[in-house]
Design a protein around this motif. Structure first.
Motif, PDB file in Angstrom:
ATOM      1  N   UNK A 269       1.503  -0.963  -0.054  1.00  0.00           N
ATOM      2  CA  UNK A 269       0.270   0.345  -0.055  1.00  0.00           C
ATOM      3  C   UNK A 269       0.391   0.717   0.142  1.00  0.00           C
ATOM      4  N   UNK A 270       2.087   1.429   0.730  1.00  0.00           N
ATOM      5  CA  UNK A 270       2.932   2.649   1.022  1.00  0.00           C
ATOM      6  C   UNK A 270       3.429   2.483  -0.074  1.00  0.00           C
ATOM      7  N   UNK A 271       3.993   1.344  -1.431  1.00  0.00           N
ATOM      8  CA  UNK A 271       4.436   1.714  -2.199  1.00  0.00           C
ATOM      9  C   UNK A 271       3.873   1.670  -3.112  1.00  0.00           C
ATOM     10  N   UNK A 272       2.523   1.260  -3.639  1.00  0.00           N
ATOM     11  CA  UNK A 272       1.874   1.888  -4.894  1.00  0.00           C
ATOM     12  C   UNK A 272       1.428   3.333  -4.440  1.00  0.00           C
ATOM     13  N   UNK A 273       1.038   3.474  -3.438  1.00  0.00           N
ATOM     14  CA  UNK A 273       1.097   5.139  -3.295  1.00  0.00           C
ATOM     15  C   UNK A 273       1.756   6.487  -3.350  1.00  0.00           C
ATOM     16  N   UNK A 274       3.547   5.642  -3.157  1.00  0.00           N
ATOM     17  CA  UNK A 274       4.240   6.932  -3.827  1.00  0.00           C
ATOM     18  C   UNK A 274       3.987   6.511  -4.824  1.00  0.00           C
ATOM     19  N   UNK A 275       4.276   5.317  -5.810  1.00  0.00           N
ATOM     20  CA  UNK A 275       4.391   5.102  -7.128  1.00  0.00           C
ATOM     21  C   UNK A 275       3.585   6.302  -7.747  1.00  0.00           C
ATOM     22  N   UNK A 276       2.810   6.255  -7.747  1.00  0.00           N
ATOM     23  CA  UNK A 276       1.553   6.828  -8.193  1.00  0.00           C
ATOM     24  C   UNK A 276       1.767   8.400  -8.406  1.00  0.00           C
ATOM     25  N   UNK A 277       2.153   8.707  -7.153  1.00  0.00           N
ATOM     26  CA  UNK A 277       2.441  10.307  -7.206  1.00  0.00           C
ATOM     27  C   UNK A 277       2.990  10.901  -8.665  1.00  0.00           C
ATOM     28  N   UNK A 278       2.072  12.086  -8.591  1.00  0.00           N
ATOM     29  CA  UNK A 278       2.911  12.622  -9.508  1.00  0.00           C
ATOM     30  C   UNK A 278       2.420  12.166 -10.954  1.00  0.00           C
ATOM     31  N   UNK A 279       1.672  11.429 -11.335  1.00  0.00           N
ATOM     32  CA  UNK A 279       1.640  10.090 -12.319  1.00  0.00           C
ATOM     33  C   UNK A 279       2.577   9.336 -12.673  1.00  0.00           C
ATOM     34  N   UNK A 280       3.571   9.056 -11.608  1.00  0.00           N
ATOM     35  CA  UNK A 280       4.824   8.283 -11.284  1.00  0.00           C
ATOM     36  C   UNK A 280       5.927   9.260 -12.400  1.00  0.00           C
ATOM     37  N   UNK A 281       5.642  10.152 -12.591  1.00  0.00           N
ATOM     38  CA  UNK A 281       6.702  10.883 -13.265  1.00  0.00           C
ATOM     39  C   UNK A 281       7.197  11.413 -12.288  1.00  0.00           C
ATOM     40  N   UNK A 282       8.170  10.825 -11.322  1.00  0.00           N
ATOM     41  CA  UNK A 282       9.045  11.190 -10.445  1.00  0.00           C
ATOM     42  C   UNK A 282      10.978  10.573 -10.212  1.00  0.00           C
ATOM     43  N   UNK A 283      11.350  11.263 -10.044  1.00  0.00           N
ATOM     44  CA  UNK A 283      12.434  11.160 -10.749  1.00  0.00           C
ATOM     45  C   UNK A 283      13.174   9.853  -9.890  1.00  0.00           C
ATOM     46  N   UNK A 284      12.634   9.845  -7.860  1.00  0.00           N
ATOM     47  CA  UNK A 284      13.342   9.254  -6.947  1.00  0.00           C
ATOM     48  C   UNK A 284      12.401   7.808  -6.838  1.00  0.00           C
ATOM     49  N   UNK A 285      11.161   8.260  -7.969  1.00  0.00           N
ATOM     50  CA  UNK A 285       9.743   6.646  -8.090  1.00  0.00           C
ATOM     51  C   UNK A 285      10.225   5.585  -7.850  1.00  0.00           C
ATOM     52  N   UNK A 286       9.834   4.888  -6.982  1.00  0.00           N
ATOM     53  CA  UNK A 286       9.917   3.522  -6.860  1.00  0.00           C
ATOM     54  C   UNK A 286       9.888   2.414  -8.592  1.00  0.00           C
TER      55      UNK A 286
END
Length: 482
Positions: A269-286
């Motif tokens: 749950x923590x990983x999914x919520x972080x992964x899709x933050x900013x539509x996944x357009x994050x340089x440090x995205x998991x």
């Protein structure tokens, strides 16, 4: 609703010298929001000349006064949070709540460097002889050319502008053409806070021409880049000819290692919520999820449930949790990566296509792929979008080798309740930043950056200031006693 943007040169907003403009578009509707000025070489010459004069003035401002000015900038940004966040949501599509959070984080950068500017400490070196004195001082490097990306259009330039000004440098910032409005608001806050004319410049237009002009100029002595690996390499080549000081935060492909001693559903749950933050357009995205085989089923099932439950839509609409991608080329890439993984035997657990109820804009469903082979494109190239590949591992050495197998080294993540194993893992991951049982890494007081092809230098924290300073060693021979 969205203002047309001009260039900011020598303390004033002005149109391009030839009147040239270019459109800025809403990624949720594909409609034009407004325009930006397209700088000419003459405009860039004016910006460079102004920055040179601005540096001469700003570097002589006392550190306490510099700090007070930066605090004023921070407060103005906070006072204008709603306006800045609305512009950011329009030009990037991100949910308004995320845009507000980013705006406040941009203000934090100015607050942090308002304090750090007073802590540029030198060093006293004990002389070998009684009549010698040695010391090291730090001085601002000079005029900075700063190039920012579109995914965090306020935070990324704030890191550069605040650190450069805190060090006593002048800075010319070139934001991404897709999302220039947030950066323009920071520059306006600098103007209103009384930062001297020329100490901050803002130019938009042809990215390649601007980069070549600014980086090749002898006036520029430092280059800061946030962008893709190919763009970073091009600018590094340009900077090498002039032996410029360079810091770069480039692409990543963040491995996540989930060991067998954790609550798989909670971690998913923590990983999914972080992964899709900013539509996944994050340089440090998991972006690569290595899950111990004993925990895979529970992790993958919960991850997919979270993805399917996210509400998509325009960032300004109530309740939206994920907006569109920023541009059509990213949308195309994510579609191709999904198809490639499925062709290679991956399982589609959620998403995988454009949403049928959103006929306009660059939307793609939150996509989860299971049992993805390591040779799939999504496991090799940075997936800058809402796609999450999950795979399994059996033992420690195997997963660390796979996690370190790419040329990227920005961020990585470890989930384990075993202190010894978690410590070994974060030490062994070849990255510049690691989250252990934690996914939110970026904060003003911590250094941000990577290793290998993910870049060099650091932004944020005390180390972020050092990249804008040059050390100067001084040795003094005392005159003989009478």
């Amino acid at each position: 609703m969205y203002d047309d943007l001009n260039l900011y040169i020598d303390g004033a907003w002005r149109a391009a010298s030839d009147g040239g403009t270019r459109g800025v578009h809403d990624p949720a509707t594909e409609d034009q929001l407004g325009t930006i000025a397209v700088a000419t070489e003459a405009d860039l010459d004016a910006a460079l000349s102004a920055a040179q004069a601005g540096f001469a003035e700003w570097r002589r401002v006392g550190t306490w006064d510099r700090g007070a000015a930066l605090r004023r900038v921070a407060q103005l940004i906070r006072d204008r949070t709603e306006d800045i966040a609305r512009v950011m949501s329009l030009e990037t599509g991100k949910p308004l709540a995320e845009a507000r959070g980013e705006t406040r984080a941009a203000a934090d950068q100015f607050d942090w460097y308002a304090e750090e500017t007073k802590r540029i400490y030198g060093q006293i070196i004990e002389g070998r002889t009684p009549d010698s004195r040695m010391q090291v001082i730090y001085q601002p490097v000079g005029v900075v050319a700063a190039f920012s990306a579109w995914n965090f259009p306020a935070l990324l330039p704030a890191r550069k502008i605040a650190a450069a000004l805190g060090a006593g440098c002048a800075v010319i910032v070139k934001p991404a053409g897709e999302a220039p409005g947030s950066c323009a608001a920071l520059v306006q806050a600098c103007h209103d806070a009384g930062i001297p004319a020329g100490a901050v410049g803002f130019v938009t237009g042809n990215s390649q021409m601007i980069a070549e002009k600014l980086v090749r100029s002898p006036i520029v002595r430092k280059v800061s880049v946030t962008g893709s690996v190919p763009v970073g390499k091009e600018i590094l080549h340009l900077a090498a000819d002039g032996v410029k000081k360079v810091s770069m935060e480039l692409g990543g492909h963040g491995p996540v290692v989930v060991f067998d001693d954790v609550d798989a559903e909670a971690v998913a749950e923590a990983c999914a919520n972080t992964k899709f933050r900013n539509c996944g357009q994050v340089c440090i995205s998991p972006t690569r999820f290595y899950v111990h085989e004993s925990k895979y089923d529970r992790f993958a099932t919960r991850f997919a449930e979270v993805a399917r439950g996210l509400k998509l839509g325009r960032g300004l609409d109530d309740g939206v949790q994920m907006g569109p991608m920023a541009n059509r080329r990213g949308l195309t890439t994510i579609g191709e990566m999904t198809a490639d993984a499925l062709d290679r035997g991956a399982e589609l657990l959620a998403g995988g296509q454009r949403p049928k109820d959103l006929n306009h804009g660059y939307f793609f469903e939150p996509t989860v792929l299971g049992r993805v082979p390591d040779d799939a494109r999504v496991m090799i190239d940075e997936p800058f979008g809402p796609i999450a590949p999950i795979t399994t591992f059996r033992d420690y050495d195997e997963v660390i080798a796979r996690a370190n197998s790419l040329p990227f080294g920005l961020a990585g993540y470890v989930f384990s309740n075993d202190l010894a194993r978690a410590t070994r893992a974060w030490e062994d991951l070849e990255v510049g930043m690691v989250g252990v049982n934690e996914m939110l890494l970026a904060t003003a007081e911590a250094p941000f950056g990577g290793v290998k092809e993910s870049g060099m230098g650091r932004e944020g924290g005390s180390l972020g200031l050092m990249d804008y300073l040059d050390p100067k060693y001084v040795k003094i021979k005392l005159a003989p006693k009478d």
